[in-house]
Design a protein around this motif. Structure first.
Motif, PDB file in Angstrom:
ATOM      1  N   TYR A   1      -4.693  -1.369   8.887  1.00  0.00           N
ATOM      2  CA  TYR A   1      -4.151  -1.014   7.577  1.00  0.00           C
ATOM      3  C   TYR A   1      -2.867  -1.780   7.328  1.00  0.00           C
ATOM      4  O   TYR A   1      -2.290  -2.377   8.239  1.00  0.00           O
ATOM      5  CB  TYR A   1      -3.891   0.507   7.516  1.00  0.00           C
ATOM      6  N   CYS A   2      -2.424  -1.713   6.078  1.00  0.00           N
ATOM      7  CA  CYS A   2      -1.114  -2.244   5.712  1.00  0.00           C
ATOM      8  C   CYS A   2      -0.166  -1.054   5.623  1.00  0.00           C
ATOM      9  O   CYS A   2      -0.424  -0.115   4.853  1.00  0.00           O
ATOM     10  CB  CYS A   2      -1.205  -2.956   4.369  1.00  0.00           C
ATOM     11  N   ALA A   3       0.917  -1.080   6.386  1.00  0.00           N
ATOM     12  CA  ALA A   3       1.805   0.090   6.443  1.00  0.00           C
ATOM     13  C   ALA A   3       2.284   0.551   5.062  1.00  0.00           C
ATOM     14  O   ALA A   3       2.164   1.728   4.749  1.00  0.00           O
ATOM     15  CB  ALA A   3       2.968  -0.176   7.390  1.00  0.00           C
ATOM     16  N   PRO A   4       2.826  -0.322   4.204  1.00  0.00           N
ATOM     17  CA  PRO A   4       3.283   0.197   2.905  1.00  0.00           C
ATOM     18  C   PRO A   4       2.162   0.553   1.923  1.00  0.00           C
ATOM     19  O   PRO A   4       2.407   1.275   0.963  1.00  0.00           O
ATOM     20  CB  PRO A   4       4.160  -0.923   2.341  1.00  0.00           C
ATOM     21  N   HIS A   5       0.946   0.052   2.156  1.00  0.00           N
ATOM     22  CA  HIS A   5      -0.110   0.254   1.152  1.00  0.00           C
ATOM     23  C   HIS A   5      -1.340   0.967   1.684  1.00  0.00           C
ATOM     24  O   HIS A   5      -2.387   0.961   1.021  1.00  0.00           O
ATOM     25  CB  HIS A   5      -0.525  -1.102   0.548  1.00  0.00           C
ATOM     26  N   GLU A   6      -1.225   1.604   2.849  1.00  0.00           N
ATOM     27  CA  GLU A   6      -2.396   2.314   3.384  1.00  0.00           C
ATOM     28  C   GLU A   6      -2.921   3.332   2.380  1.00  0.00           C
ATOM     29  O   GLU A   6      -4.125   3.405   2.127  1.00  0.00           O
ATOM     30  CB  GLU A   6      -2.030   3.033   4.690  1.00  0.00           C
TER      31      GLU A   6
ATOM     32  N   GLY B   1       3.129 -10.763  -2.084  1.00  0.00           N
ATOM     33  CA  GLY B   1       3.527  -9.392  -1.794  1.00  0.00           C
ATOM     34  C   GLY B   1       4.144  -9.277  -0.412  1.00  0.00           C
ATOM     35  O   GLY B   1       4.432 -10.289   0.242  1.00  0.00           O
ATOM     36  N   SER B   2       4.368  -8.043   0.044  1.00  0.00           N
ATOM     37  CA  SER B   2       4.889  -7.763   1.386  1.00  0.00           C
ATOM     38  C   SER B   2       3.942  -6.786   2.049  1.00  0.00           C
ATOM     39  O   SER B   2       3.711  -5.682   1.533  1.00  0.00           O
ATOM     40  CB  SER B   2       6.287  -7.142   1.313  1.00  0.00           C
ATOM     41  N   HIS B   3       3.384  -7.200   3.156  1.00  0.00           N
ATOM     42  CA  HIS B   3       2.320  -6.416   3.781  1.00  0.00           C
ATOM     43  C   HIS B   3       2.401  -6.493   5.306  1.00  0.00           C
ATOM     44  O   HIS B   3       3.035  -7.394   5.858  1.00  0.00           O
ATOM     45  CB  HIS B   3       0.948  -6.957   3.349  1.00  0.00           C
ATOM     46  N   THR B   4       1.674  -5.574   5.942  1.00  0.00           N
ATOM     47  CA  THR B   4       1.477  -5.657   7.387  1.00  0.00           C
ATOM     48  C   THR B   4      -0.024  -5.624   7.664  1.00  0.00           C
ATOM     49  O   THR B   4      -0.821  -5.238   6.797  1.00  0.00           O
ATOM     50  CB  THR B   4       2.112  -4.481   8.158  1.00  0.00           C
TER      51      THR B   4
ATOM     52  N   GLU C   1      -2.873  -4.845  -7.372  1.00  0.00           N
ATOM     53  CA  GLU C   1      -3.697  -4.321  -6.281  1.00  0.00           C
ATOM     54  C   GLU C   1      -3.453  -5.123  -5.008  1.00  0.00           C
ATOM     55  O   GLU C   1      -3.359  -6.343  -5.051  1.00  0.00           O
ATOM     56  CB  GLU C   1      -5.184  -4.405  -6.647  1.00  0.00           C
ATOM     57  N   ALA C   2      -3.350  -4.407  -3.909  1.00  0.00           N
ATOM     58  CA  ALA C   2      -3.095  -5.048  -2.624  1.00  0.00           C
ATOM     59  C   ALA C   2      -4.391  -5.112  -1.826  1.00  0.00           C
ATOM     60  O   ALA C   2      -5.147  -4.141  -1.779  1.00  0.00           O
ATOM     61  CB  ALA C   2      -2.039  -4.254  -1.860  1.00  0.00           C
ATOM     62  N   HIS C   3      -4.631  -6.273  -1.207  1.00  0.00           N
ATOM     63  CA  HIS C   3      -5.925  -6.489  -0.555  1.00  0.00           C
ATOM     64  C   HIS C   3      -5.835  -7.261   0.747  1.00  0.00           C
ATOM     65  O   HIS C   3      -4.989  -8.142   0.892  1.00  0.00           O
ATOM     66  CB  HIS C   3      -6.842  -7.340  -1.453  1.00  0.00           C
TER      67      HIS C   3
ATOM     68  N   GLY D   1      -5.155   2.353  -0.218  1.00  0.00           N
ATOM     69  CA  GLY D   1      -6.470   1.901   0.224  1.00  0.00           C
ATOM     70  C   GLY D   1      -6.474   0.494   0.800  1.00  0.00           C
ATOM     71  O   GLY D   1      -7.529  -0.133   0.900  1.00  0.00           O
ATOM     72  N   MET D   2      -5.293  -0.022   1.191  1.00  0.00           N
ATOM     73  CA  MET D   2      -5.253  -1.375   1.773  1.00  0.00           C
ATOM     74  C   MET D   2      -5.570  -1.262   3.265  1.00  0.00           C
ATOM     75  O   MET D   2      -4.674  -1.115   4.107  1.00  0.00           O
ATOM     76  CB  MET D   2      -3.890  -2.033   1.540  1.00  0.00           C
ATOM     77  N   ILE D   3      -6.874  -1.312   3.532  1.00  0.00           N
ATOM     78  CA  ILE D   3      -7.411  -1.096   4.876  1.00  0.00           C
ATOM     79  C   ILE D   3      -8.519  -2.124   5.074  1.00  0.00           C
ATOM     80  O   ILE D   3      -9.228  -2.469   4.124  1.00  0.00           O
ATOM     81  CB  ILE D   3      -7.981   0.340   5.003  1.00  0.00           C
TER      82      ILE D   3
HETATM   83 CU   LIG Z   1       0.141  -4.143   1.719  1.00  0.00          CU
END
Ligand SMILES: [Cu+2]
Length: 148
Positions: A91-96, A42-45, A19-21, A99-101
């Motif tokens: 938001y996170c571009a790859p995980h929007e 992970g890799s996130h924005t 899960e990305a958070h 629900g990564m908001i």
């Molecule tokens: Cu992410």
């Protein structure tokens, strides 16, 4: 959260179960406060819901967009200073769509008139809409604007 602070950190991570958070989901800073996002895994924005990022505007009118770009090395950081009181969703571009908001509250804005706190954009997938509704409830709680 009792009151806004001049600076705040948001941990950005992927947990062991995938899960990305953003943690915390809602961050509260003073006007002119700075938020620093710290990549843990992970890799996130961290990217503003702003028309210049090709998104609906879920930030106060007239504010600058921000976009961290991809953070992929543990310990990497990105910071943004918020000069305008209001509620900002990002938001996170790859995980929007997973629900990564998250949200940043700046100062003590009137909950009315915040684009972020309107009904979520209709063209977004259900997961995104549900997450925004959840964040709006959390933001309204911070601002002492509960359900009537
Ligand atoms: Cu992410």
């Amino acid at each position: 959260m009792d009151e806004p602070t001049a600076t705040a950190e948001v941990a950005v991570n992927t947990t062991d179960n995938g899960e990305a958070h953003f943690n915390p989901h809602v961050t509260w800073v003073e006007t002119d406060g700075t938020v620093t996002w710290v990549l843990e895994s992970g890799s996130h924005t961290a990217t503003a819901y702003h028309p210049e990022n090709n998104q609906p505007q879920l930030v106060p009118a007239g504010t600058e967009p921000w976009d961290s770009g991809m953070l992929s090395e543990a310990g990497e950081t990105f910071e943004h200073t918020f000069e305008t009181e209001g509620v900002y969703h990002y938001y996170c571009a790859p995980h929007e769509t997973g629900g990564m908001i998250g949200s940043v509250i700046v100062g003590e804005p009137d909950a009315h008139g915040q684009p972020a706190l309107d009904d979520p954009p209709e063209d977004k997938p259900a997961v995104v809409r549900e997450k925004i509704v959840e964040l709006n409830e959390m933001c309204n709680e911070v601002l002492g604007h509960g359900h009537d």
